[in-house]
Scaffold this motif. Structure first.
Motif, short mmCIF file in Angstrom:
data_model
loop_
_atom_site.label_atom_id
_atom_site.label_comp_id
_atom_site.label_asym_id
_atom_site.label_seq_id
_atom_site.Cartn_x
_atom_site.Cartn_y
_atom_site.Cartn_z
N THR A 1 -2.45 -3.89 1.91
CA THR A 1 -3.91 -3.72 1.82
C THR A 1 -4.35 -2.46 2.56
O THR A 1 -5.22 -1.71 2.08
CB THR A 1 -4.61 -4.95 2.43
OG1 THR A 1 -4.09 -6.13 1.83
CG2 THR A 1 -6.12 -4.89 2.22
N LEU A 2 -3.72 -2.21 3.73
CA LEU A 2 -4.06 -1.02 4.52
C LEU A 2 -3.76 0.27 3.75
O LEU A 2 -4.54 1.23 3.77
CB LEU A 2 -3.29 -1.05 5.85
CG LEU A 2 -3.46 0.18 6.76
CD1 LEU A 2 -4.90 0.28 7.26
CD2 LEU A 2 -2.50 0.12 7.94
N ALA A 3 -2.60 0.28 3.07
CA ALA A 3 -2.22 1.48 2.31
C ALA A 3 -3.24 1.79 1.22
O ALA A 3 -3.67 2.95 1.05
CB ALA A 3 -0.83 1.29 1.70
N GLN A 4 -3.66 0.75 0.51
CA GLN A 4 -4.67 0.96 -0.54
C GLN A 4 -5.98 1.46 0.05
O GLN A 4 -6.62 2.39 -0.48
CB GLN A 4 -4.90 -0.35 -1.30
CG GLN A 4 -3.69 -0.81 -2.12
CD GLN A 4 -3.89 -2.20 -2.68
OE1 GLN A 4 -4.84 -2.88 -2.32
NE2 GLN A 4 -2.98 -2.62 -3.57
N ARG B 1 -5.72 5.15 1.20
CA ARG B 1 -5.81 6.10 0.07
C ARG B 1 -7.25 6.19 -0.42
O ARG B 1 -7.74 7.29 -0.74
CB ARG B 1 -4.90 5.62 -1.06
CG ARG B 1 -3.42 5.89 -0.83
CD ARG B 1 -2.62 5.83 -2.12
NE ARG B 1 -2.65 4.49 -2.70
CZ ARG B 1 -1.76 3.53 -2.43
NH1 ARG B 1 -0.77 3.79 -1.59
NH2 ARG B 1 -1.85 2.36 -3.00
N GLY B 2 -7.95 5.05 -0.45
CA GLY B 2 -9.34 5.06 -0.89
C GLY B 2 -10.22 5.87 0.03
O GLY B 2 -11.07 6.67 -0.43
N VAL B 3 -10.04 5.72 1.35
CA VAL B 3 -10.84 6.48 2.32
C VAL B 3 -10.54 7.97 2.19
O VAL B 3 -11.45 8.81 2.20
CB VAL B 3 -10.56 5.98 3.76
CG1 VAL B 3 -11.19 6.92 4.79
CG2 VAL B 3 -11.11 4.57 3.95
N MET C 1 -6.18 10.78 8.10
CA MET C 1 -6.24 9.36 7.74
C MET C 1 -4.90 8.89 7.19
O MET C 1 -4.36 7.85 7.60
CB MET C 1 -7.34 9.17 6.69
CG MET C 1 -7.56 7.74 6.22
SD MET C 1 -8.45 6.75 7.42
CE MET C 1 -7.19 5.61 7.90
N LEU C 2 -4.33 9.71 6.27
CA LEU C 2 -3.06 9.33 5.65
C LEU C 2 -1.92 9.39 6.66
O LEU C 2 -1.01 8.53 6.65
CB LEU C 2 -2.77 10.23 4.45
CG LEU C 2 -3.75 10.07 3.26
CD1 LEU C 2 -3.47 11.11 2.20
CD2 LEU C 2 -3.64 8.67 2.68
N ASP C 3 -1.95 10.40 7.53
CA ASP C 3 -0.88 10.51 8.54
C ASP C 3 -0.90 9.31 9.48
O ASP C 3 0.15 8.75 9.82
CB ASP C 3 -1.06 11.81 9.34
CG ASP C 3 -0.71 13.03 8.51
OD1 ASP C 3 -0.07 12.85 7.44
OD2 ASP C 3 -1.09 14.15 8.91
N VAL D 1 1.41 3.99 11.11
CA VAL D 1 1.33 2.52 11.22
C VAL D 1 2.43 1.87 10.39
O VAL D 1 3.09 0.92 10.84
CB VAL D 1 -0.07 2.02 10.74
CG1 VAL D 1 -0.08 0.50 10.65
CG2 VAL D 1 -1.15 2.50 11.68
N MET D 2 2.68 2.37 9.17
CA MET D 2 3.71 1.80 8.30
C MET D 2 5.09 1.91 8.96
O MET D 2 5.86 0.95 9.00
CB MET D 2 3.73 2.53 6.95
CG MET D 2 2.43 2.53 6.19
SD MET D 2 2.03 0.93 5.52
CE MET D 2 0.41 1.25 4.87
N GLU D 3 5.39 3.14 9.44
CA GLU D 3 6.71 3.35 10.04
C GLU D 3 6.88 2.48 11.28
O GLU D 3 7.93 1.85 11.49
CB GLU D 3 6.87 4.83 10.40
CG GLU D 3 6.96 5.74 9.19
CD GLU D 3 6.87 7.22 9.56
OE1 GLU D 3 6.74 7.50 10.77
OE2 GLU D 3 6.92 8.07 8.66
#
Length: 1441
Positions: free
Chosen positions: A31-34, A37-39, A52-54, A59-61
């Protein structure tokens, strides 16, 4: 082994929780990834999109690394290094998440504004202020202007936080700029202040404004991130209001304006700040209840009215200081009114059944964020080289205050949550914050002593761990799992809010205009048009407040819903009444669209849900108005399905009485709910309406009883058909409650719950054993036993939850809970097998399974008992010992019966002297055990267990040797035997009380009330042992043993009176009739006591002592049981207990006087015996009259032969009915006539014979009484005129009663012989017909000369009719058995010709012989009737004709 099992279980739970958390994390990351990308796609700034993407990638890593480390930690749970790596990775993920949130549009701008405010606020930390460059009036004007700008900016921030991120960014930037300008103006103004103290106050106010501004931005940031967060809007409004208030304080302190202007401006700013509360009240404004809101509105409206009058008056008189005071009071009153209106409108909104109330979160994330901000700012000030010593100490105080608040919040959160991981994390975080704070404080102390660079560097190093710990805690606390859930107001709820909000807005608008008008009037009071405008605004304010009060009162939560629910339930009651009328006329149509089992399941679940709502409605009615509407609507919603299901179940029941009883219980449940809602409506959720709380509690209790009654009936109906789904659900639900997170606050100690659990566990074991027996002998009774198991287990589970909560150590609690859970599974299997066996009673395989399940249940019970024993070994030993002693007391009662009957003999020729020393030695050993028991209560559990076991063993030995001693006295002297056994029985009862007191006092403090009870019980024990020793020594002394027996009886009666006067409620109740029977014994004993006093013979005194003890004990026991009968009211109960006490004390005085007479008899003393006996007789009379009051108009004399005859006749009728039913089940006998061994008909016959014998005995008494009545009235002569002519009627009713007795006796013999194969069914039919005929003759004899309208005759007639009906049923059953036998008798026809002819001739011969015998029998019967007919009285001859 147990610890290993617990650790293994915890490891499994942790692994399960970890797997669940990993899955949830993966879903959340998706959900966070989507969202990231939207933001990024919607952001126009490329740098912001990349950031924002970095941050999302980080967070993912980090999350992937976190899951990997968690897996490693689960593989090796004890590895400290893997745990440390896991903690570090978790902190990194938390940091990445914070960065990700800060990259959201608007968040960075808010953070920049916060930093800007922090940097600007450093200007306030300097030791000296910069010199002023402007004049005082210029500085004052600038301060007023910047204050207005800052106040406006604060409002803009509030509005922007609900809008777009761009609006929030602009508003926060503008706010920080305005704050900077305001701060400069404030410092400039402080420079003009000449007095040092006033200058410090100005700077302090500026610091407060700085803190309030930071809080405002934090609240705005929080709301923009999660607009749906509960209470976030309220917190934001409160922060804006705090900014306004702190600005007002500064303006008041630092400026001088025209008279009254400053106060009016402050008030207007405050009104502007509170106006936001009325915008959209879907969150609680305060903690006020609805009725507190009403009170607040009333009080504030009164204050506002007075202050408005004061404003007008002071404008006229020109009293400016008083005017300013009135404006300030009016402002506070208006703010209070607005708060109350906002809270009331919120409560009205959420009370609508279609709305959903919010609930408080585990922690307040905003509080944690504020504390984090404050601690970081304070730490920066600590390590700032320019900070002065006073600033260092001030910063240290801020750090200590906020870290303490965080630790307390963690402690509360860990106690509230049921999640073990969260609980552990909160505790660990609090420890880290506390430890790092302690280390920082040490370095601050060193810095305070020497402000060297080295100490500053040390202090800087100590701040880093604290800031890190607080940041980690803040990140953890922001978990959505802990967040509050906001309320959702329905459309109807919003519409109900509107009248309140409209009145409040009108009040604020008109008040604003009024204050502005007053501000101009105080300068120019001679302006008539302005006065007219002021009066108009004043009227508008008054009208709007009146409208507000009316709206709040009219919209009281729950009232409308209560009315709807009352109408709904009344409609349901009418429906059930119509069904009852149909059932009465036996026209209730059966529902064919659904099975009985499905209806029962539906009805059971509905009744259970209704039962669950009783406590919530009761709680809401007493103090939670917002919940009242929800709960009563929910309750009323269950009644339509309840009525449908109930009528459906009733329609499928075959027995008419069962139908009616079931519908009546359903109607009772509906009526009790109606009473509950009426009481709840009157209470209205007002905690101060205490006069309604008793009626609410009473209605709740009645409703609980109605629910329990219908559940018992449902279980019985279900169990009769083998349907046990409802019982299984009840057990499953009870097991589920064991696992609920937070246990209710226990009212008792572990010992209390342990005792109750032992009782219910043993009850389950006993019922399981009984089910094993009934599965073979009487499977139809298994349903009731299964229902009993269900009820007992529900109580056991409830007590088990509390016992597990109070057990120490916690492992014992876990073991208890596990044991009860395992027992629950066993009970479910047992109940299911009982249901299956009822459906197929002859299935041997199911029987074996049921027996196996019952054994398993018994084993599980022993596991529960062992777990309880592990919890408190000593108290468990006390419970076991008390059970053993109660068995000894029952055994002694049996021994007393044998002794009284003169059948207690020694087995050999030994004398009492052979046992005396053994008795004395064992009694002394028991005294030592008593001392150990008393000391064991204050010692450990092991010592207490040893003392309890030892005392139980010793009392067993003592009773054995005393019984041997009593037997050696010989059956020639039974009274002395009884005296001796009574003495040891008193000791056993005292020991039972002592063990109970020891159990309750175990582990308690020396000044606890239970310790005083223990000492009292120990004294009674010693007294009774001493009395036993004296009795043993006096047994062989004929001159004193009577006196000794009387002394022991007096002491024992006094002890029994103490128990009687205690507040303990008896376990069972009894009827007033039984109580009156017991009082008759007192009269006999009193007469015997007077006779013993007059004769002064030791034999008479012993007999009196024994009789007195039994008579008083029986009277006190039944007196208390009758007094606590559920139908007896409090006044009658207190009278019964009072007269019971008076009777006992009077009897004690009589016995003590007999003792006095024995020591030195005189004529005066003997005369006094008569006076004392009259006093006892008077008390007995009062007791009997009170017993009549207990019974009311339905009271009957239990000794009245007519009443006894009625009771016994009805019992005989029931017995004959049972015999008839059993006879219908009999199979025809096989060719060799043998009784069917599988039938248990002999027991039925014995019971019937007993009932009939009792009935005939009572009939004879009744006939005698009626005969005496006829003699007294002169209707019958006492001596018959012609005994020969009267024949069988010479004794009237007596003769008739004897005929009934003879006929019923013949009936019993015939039935018994029929079962054994020794007589035919024809004889049974003939005997039954004779019973009916003789009963009819008895009724005719009653009618001859007795009063036809007397109640006794009517009741005797009904009882006789019942016997007749039962006999008729028996005849029909026997005839059916004969008919079936005739059908089943197979005639073997011979196939050969000659043999066939011979068979026909033999059959014709037997037929002719039977016809001749029948003709002779008819002639004989005719002769008997002719002979009897001429002896009949004329009245009976007419009746016969």
């Amino acid at each position: 082994a147990f610890r290993a099992a617990v650790e293994s279980e915890l490891a499994v739970q942790q692994e399960r929780a970890c797997r669940l958390a990993a899955r949830e994390t993966a879903q959340a990351l998706k959900t966070l990834a989507q969202a990231a990308r939207g933001v990024a796609a919607s952001t126009t700034n490329p740098q912001a999109a990349a950031a924002m993407l970095d941050s999302a990638c980080d967070v993912m890593e980090g999350s992937a690394m976190l899951i990997h480390e968690a897996k490693q930690a689960l593989v090796s749970p004890g590895d400290a290094e893997s745990q440390q790596r896991l903690a570090q990775v978790a902190k990194a993920v938390s940091h990445s998440l914070n960065n990700c949130v800060n990259c959201l549009p608007g968040q960075k701008d808010v953070d920049m504004a916060l930093r800007s405010i922090g940097e600007a606020s450093k200007k306030l930390l300097g030791e000296t202020l910069p010199p002023s460059t402007k004049s005082f009036h210029e500085a004052q004007s600038e301060l007023n202007q910047t204050a207005a700008d800052l106040n406006q900016s604060a409002g803009d921030v509030v509005h922007a936080s609900r809008g777009s991120s761009t609006q929030l960014a602009d508003a926060s930037g503008k706010f920080s700029e305005d704050f900077d300008e305001f701060l400069d103006a404030g410092i400039e103004m402080a420079g003009h202040t000449q007095v040092k103290d006033e200058q410090i106050q100005v700077i302090g106010n500026l610091k407060n404004i700085s803190m309030a501004s930071s809080k405002l931005l934090l609240a705005a940031k929080s709301l923009s991130v999660d607009p749906g967060a509960a209470n976030a809007k309220n917190l934001l409004a409160a922060a804006a209001r705090a900014v306004t208030e702190s600005i007002n304080q500064l303006i008041t302190l630092a400026t001088q304006q025209a008279p009254g202007q400053k106060e009016c401006d402050n008030a207007l700013r405050e009104l502007e700040a509170v106006k936001g509360m009325l915008a959209n009240p879907n969150e609680p404004v305060s903690n006020l209840s609805y009725f507190d809101c009403i009170e607040s509105v009333m009080e504030n409206s009164k204050v506002l009215g007075e202050s408005m009058a004061g404003i007008s008056q002071n404008c006229k008189t020109g009293d400016v200081p008083a005017f300013g005071g009135c404006v300030g009071v009016a402002s506070k009153a208006l703010c209070g009114l607005t708060e109350a209106a906002g809270q009331a409108s919120y409560l009205v909104g959420v009370s609508d059944p279609n709305s959903q109330a919010g609930h408080q979160g585990l922690v307040d994330a905003i509080q944690f964020a504020r504390a984090n901000q404050a601690i970081q700012m304070a730490c920066q000030n600590l390590v700032d080289p320019d900070s002065s010593p006073s600033q260092v100490l001030s910063s240290a105080t801020i750090v200590a205050k906020h870290t303490s608040a965080l630790c307390n919040a963690c402690r509360l959160a860990s106690s509230k949550t049921a999640n073990p991981t969260a609980k552990r994390h909160f505790v660990q975080s609090a420890k880290e914050v506390a430890n790092s704070t302690a280390n920082l404080v040490k370095t601050i102390k060193a810095l305070d002593g020497d402000f060297s660079q080295e100490n500053r560097n040390t202090c800087l190093g100590a701040t880093a761990p604290l800031i890190e710990a607080v940041e980690n805690l803040t990140a953890f606390a922001s978990n959505p799992e802990f967040a509050s859930v906001p309320a959702q107001i329905s459309y109807e709820g919003s519409a109900a809010q509107e009248p309140i909000l409209q009145s409040a807005r009108s009040m604020l608008d008109s008040s604003t205009h009024l204050l502005k008008t007053a501000r101009s009037l105080v300068i120019n009071p001679k302006d008539p048009p302005t006065w007219s405008v002021l009066a108009g605004h004043s009227r508008t304010v008054s009208d709007s407040i009146k409208g507000l009060i009316t709206a709040i009162r009219d919209k009281a939560p729950g009232q409308r819903e209560c009315d709807y629910s009352i109408d709904n339930i009344n409609r349901c009651i009418r429906n059930i009444e119509q069904a009852s009328l149909a059932a009465v006329s036996q026209n209730l149509a059966s529902r064919d669209d659904i099975s009985l089992e499905a209806l029962q399941v539906q009805l059971t679940s509905t009744v259970q849900e209704i039962g669950y709502l009783i406590d919530p409605i009761s709680t809401a009615a007493r103090g939670e108005a917002a919940q009242l509407g929800h709960k009563v609507t929910q309750l009323a919603g269950y009644y339509e399905p309840l009525i449908r299901a109930s009528v459906g179940v009733a329609s499928k029941l075959q027995v008419h009485q069962q139908q009616m009883a079931f519908l009546d219980q359903t109607k009772t449940l509906a009526e009790s709910a109606l009473q509950m809602i009426y009481a709840a409506k009157e209470g209205g959720g007002n905690p101060k309406a205490s006069h309604t709380h008793d009626s609410i509690a009473e209605a709740a209790q009645l409703m609980r009883e109605a629910v329990d009654d219908i559940m018992v009936t449902l279980n019985e109906v279900a169990s009769e058909g083998g349907m046990v789904g409802g019982m299984v659900d009840s057990i499953t639900e009870a097991m589920g409650r064991l696992d609920e997170g937070t246990s209710p606050e226990p009212e008792g100690s572990f010992v209390d719950y342990q005792t109750t659990m032992v009782k219910y566990s043993k009850a389950i074991a006993v019922t399981a054993q009984e089910m094993m027996t009934k599965s073979v002998t009487c499977p139809e009774e298994l349903g009731g036993l299964a229902s009993q198991v269900t009820t007992d287990y529900s109580q056991l589970a409830l007590q088990g939850r509390l016992a597990a909560h109070t057990a120490e150590p916690k492992e014992i609690g876990f073991q208890i809970k596990t044991g009860v859970q395992e027992l629950g599974h066993g009970c479910i299997f047992l109940v299911q097998k009982a249901g299956a066996l009822q459906i197929t009673p002859s299935d041997s395989y199911t029987k074996r399974e049921l027996i196996e399940c019952a054994r398993t249940v018994t084993e599980k019970v022993s596991m529960v008992l062992s777990a309880l024993q592990a919890g408190n070994k000593g108290t468990q030993a006390c419970i076991t010992a008390a059970s053993a002693v109660s068995g000894i007391i029952a055994d002694l009662d049996t021994t007393i019966m044998f002794a009284s009957a003169g059948t207690l003999n020694a087995e050999n020729d030994e004398s009492f002297a052979d046992h005396r020393e053994n008795i004395l030695k064992t009694a002394k050993a028991l005294v030592e055990d008593t001392k150990m028991l008393v000391s064991g209560a204050a010692s450990g559990q092991d010592k207490l267990a040893q003392a309890a076991q030892s005392s139980a063993k010793t009392i067993t030995q003592l009773t054995d040797v005393v019984k041997l001693g009593a037997a050696s006295i010989g059956s020639d002297d039974p009274e002395t035997q009884v005296v001796l056994i009574n003495a040891v029985k008193d000791v056993a009862k005292a020991l039972a009380e002592l063990i109970g007191a020891t159990k309750c006092a175990a582990g308690k403090a020396a000044d606890d009330p239970s310790m005083y009870q223990l000492k009292s019980a120990a004294k009674v024990m010693v007294t009774n042992v001493t009395s036993l020793l004296k009795t043993v020594k006096a047994v062989e002394d004929e001159a004193t043993r009577g006196t000794r027996a009387l002394e022991a009886t007096i002491e024992c009666i006094k002890q029994e009176l103490t128990v009687f006067q205690s507040k303990d409620v008896p376990e069972k109740s009894t009827t007033p009739e039984e109580f009156i029977r017991m009082t008759k014994g007192i009269t006999t004993a009193t007469a015997k006591a007077v006779a013993a006093g007059n004769s002064a013979r030791q034999e008479d005194v012993i007999s009196t002592a024994n009789l007195s003890r039994k008579a008083i004990f029986d009277m006190l026991t039944t007196c208390k049981q009758a007094a606590y009968h559920q139908e007896v009211n409090k006044d009658v109960r207190s009278r019964v207990l009072l007269y019971g006490t008076e009777c006992t004390t009077g009897y004690i005085d009589l016995l003590e006087h007999v003792l006095l007479v024995l020591q030195g008899p005189t004529a005066e003393q003997k005369q006094q015996l008569v006076f004392l006996s009259k006093r006892v007789a008077g008390a007995v009379t009062e007791l009997i009259q009170t017993a009549e009051a207990m019974k009311g108009t339905e009271w009957v004399d239990p000794e009245d032969p007519t009443v006894i005859a009625e009771t016994e006749l009805l019992g005989a009728a029931a017995s004959i009915e049972a015999a008839a039913k059993k006879l219908e089940q009999l199979k025809p006998r096989a060719k060799p006539k043998q009784a069917d061994e599988t039938l248990d008909f002999e027991e039925q016959i014995l019971e019937a014979a007993k009932s009939i014998a009792a009935a005939t005995s009572a009939l004879v008494k009744s006939a005698s009484a009626a005969q005496r009545e006829l003699v007294a009235q002169g209707k019958v002569g006492s001596i018959p005129a012609n005994a020969v002519d009267d024949g069988q009627w010479s004794q009237g009713l007596i003769s008739a009663a004897r005929m009934v007795a003879a006929a019923t006796s013949n009936l019993c013999e015939a039935a018994n012989a029929s079962v054994q194969g020794q007589a035919s069914e024809e004889k049974l039919i003939s005997s039954a017909k004779q019973v009916a005929a003789s009963t009819a003759q008895l009724l005719v004899a009653c009618k001859v000369k007795a009063d036809q309208d007397s109640e006794a005759m009517r009741r005797l007639q009904a009882a006789g009719n019942a016997v007749k009906r039962a006999s008729d049923n028996l005849v029909r059953a026997a005839q059916k058995a004969v008919f079936d036998k005739a059908d089943d008798d197979n005639v073997v026809v011979k196939t050969k010709f000659v043999g066939g002819i011979a068979q026909i001739i033999a059959a014709q011969e037997e037929m002719l012989r039977k016809e001749r015998e029948l003709e002779e029998a008819r002639k004989k019967l005719a002769q008997i009737r002719q002979q009897q007919y001429k002896f009949l009285p004329s009245e009976l001859r007419e009746d016969e004709n």
